[in-house]
Scaffold this motif. Structure first.
Motif, PDB file in Angstrom:
ATOM      1  N   ALA A   1       0.089   5.110   1.165  1.00 57.70           N
ATOM      2  CA  ALA A   1      -0.852   6.087   1.399  1.00 57.70           C
ATOM      3  C   ALA A   1      -0.079   7.473   1.114  1.00 57.70           C
ATOM      4  N   GLY A   2       0.294   8.184   2.073  1.00 55.67           N
ATOM      5  CA  GLY A   2       1.074   9.396   2.101  1.00 55.67           C
ATOM      6  C   GLY A   2       2.394   9.500   1.678  1.00 55.67           C
TER       7      GLY A   2
ATOM      8  N   VAL B   1       0.842  -1.244   0.333  1.00 57.75           N
ATOM      9  CA  VAL B   1      -0.043   0.028  -0.083  1.00 57.75           C
ATOM     10  C   VAL B   1       0.873   1.368   0.051  1.00 57.75           C
TER      11      VAL B   1
ATOM     12  N   VAL C   1       6.718   7.421   4.732  1.00 53.07           N
ATOM     13  CA  VAL C   1       7.861   6.232   5.053  1.00 53.07           C
ATOM     14  C   VAL C   1       8.025   5.532   3.765  1.00 53.07           C
TER      15      VAL C   1
ATOM     16  N   LEU D   1       0.893  15.398   3.978  1.00 54.99           N
ATOM     17  CA  LEU D   1       0.868  14.008   3.395  1.00 54.99           C
ATOM     18  C   LEU D   1       0.702  12.905   4.020  1.00 54.99           C
TER      19      LEU D   1
ATOM     20  N   ALA E   1      -8.995   6.468   6.394  1.00 52.21           N
ATOM     21  CA  ALA E   1      -7.561   5.818   6.416  1.00 52.21           C
ATOM     22  C   ALA E   1      -6.772   6.927   5.671  1.00 52.21           C
TER      23      ALA E   1
ATOM     24  N   SER F   1       4.386   4.067  14.860  1.00 55.44           N
ATOM     25  CA  SER F   1       5.480   4.389  15.601  1.00 55.44           C
ATOM     26  C   SER F   1       5.437   4.415  17.018  1.00 55.44           C
TER      27      SER F   1
END
Ligand SMILES: Cc1cc2nc3c(=O)[nH]c(=O)nc-3n(C[C@H](O)[C@H](O)[C@H](O)COP(=O)(O)OP(=O)(O)OC[C@H]3O[C@@H](n4cnc5c(N)ncnc54)[C@H](O)[C@@H]3O)c2cc1C
Length: 239
Positions: free
Chosen positions: A29-30, A27, A33, A99, A67, A110
């Motif tokens: 997403a923003g 996936v 990472v 983001l 999400a 985290s």
């Protein structure tokens, strides 16, 4: 951006789930990472941005945060309680907040995330495609099930909350932070900086059972002491 082999942007959740059945697909997403990794890879990313998973709205007596809602959107949304909006705005600098998504924050898990601690005390439940809904504490402990996608996080927006933390500087992520919330006579307390992920702890004995990590910012013993002091401070603030 990692040197990905392919980029997919499905427009339906069904197609996204089909795409994610292949083992080399993850996936996106923003991307804060995922895109931070510059190593060559054979990964393919499945971008969720066209699935309409970014709404934040009341749902009965809970609030559903899609999400793909960004931390910036969560920090601005009227449906999100004011105390949690403040924490969302403090989670990361504005460039990252615009983001980074709520789903990515949950999936990344985290141990220093104040927002995850806030979600834990707000009785957060994680809605998934490809797996059963579950509590946030359980999901953080086990990780996102293989092949599943986080579609939303729901919270109980009621109650009163307070936060206490210790950081090296005001701009640094806290070494340890405590978020307490009371609702209908029940108090919940969550800590960051004492385990791999933020954890719910006993409000009457915040450091019980913890074996914190140690790094250049503080030993395990120091973090245990911070857990006791900050936990008590956050609980006292909501009395
Ligand atoms: C400079 C920097 C500072 C940071 N500071 C902090 C910080 O202070 N606190 C903090 O908590 N984090 C921090 N992070 C980490 C990161 O920004 C957050 O965890 C962020 O919220 C991740 O969200 P994202 O949408 O960018 O996820 P992405 O990078 O797109 O994805 C992250 C991971 O989650 C998976 N994923 C994403 N969305 C879903 C979904 N809906 N369902 C299933 N899996 C999913 C992805 O496959 C990937 O493995 C920092 C990162 C950087 C680069």
């Amino acid at each position: 951006m990692p040197l990905i082999a392919a980029y997919h942007r499905p427009t339906s959740l069904d197609v996204a789930m089909d795409l994610l059945q292949a083992p080399n697909r993850i996936v996106l997403a923003g991307g804060t990472v995922v895109n931070a990794d510059r190593a060559p890879s054979d990964l393919e990313v499945v971008d969720l941005q066209s699935l309409g998973l970014d709404t934040i709205e009341h749902d009965g007596d809970r609030v559903r945060i899609g999400a793909m809602a960004t931390l910036a959107a969560g920090g601005d949304a009227d449906a999100v309680p004011a105390w949690m909006r403040t924490i969302a705005r403090a989670e990361a600098p504005s460039t990252l907040r615009s983001l980074a998504t709520i789903g990515g924050t949950v999936a990344a898990g985290s141990g220093e995330s104040l927002l995850l601690a806030a979600l834990l005390v707000a009785d957060a439940r994680v809605e998934l495609a490809g797996a059963e809904q579950r509590g946030l504490a359980e999901l953080l402990a086990t990780g996102v099930p293989e092949g599943a996608v986080i579609t939303a996080v729901t919270i109980d927006p009621g109650g009163t909350a307070a936060e206490a933390h210790t950081a090296r500087t005001p701009a640094d992520a806290p070494i340890v932070a405590a978020v307490a919330r009371t609702s209908n006579g029940t108090t919940a307390l969550a800590l960051t900086g004492v385990a791999d992920t933020p954890v719910l702890v006993d409000p009457l004995d915040p450091s019980a059972g913890l074996t914190p990590p140690a790094d250049f910012r503080g030993t395990a013993e120091y973090r245990l002491e911070l857990a006791r002091i900050l936990g008590a401070r956050a609980v006292e603030a909501i009395r």
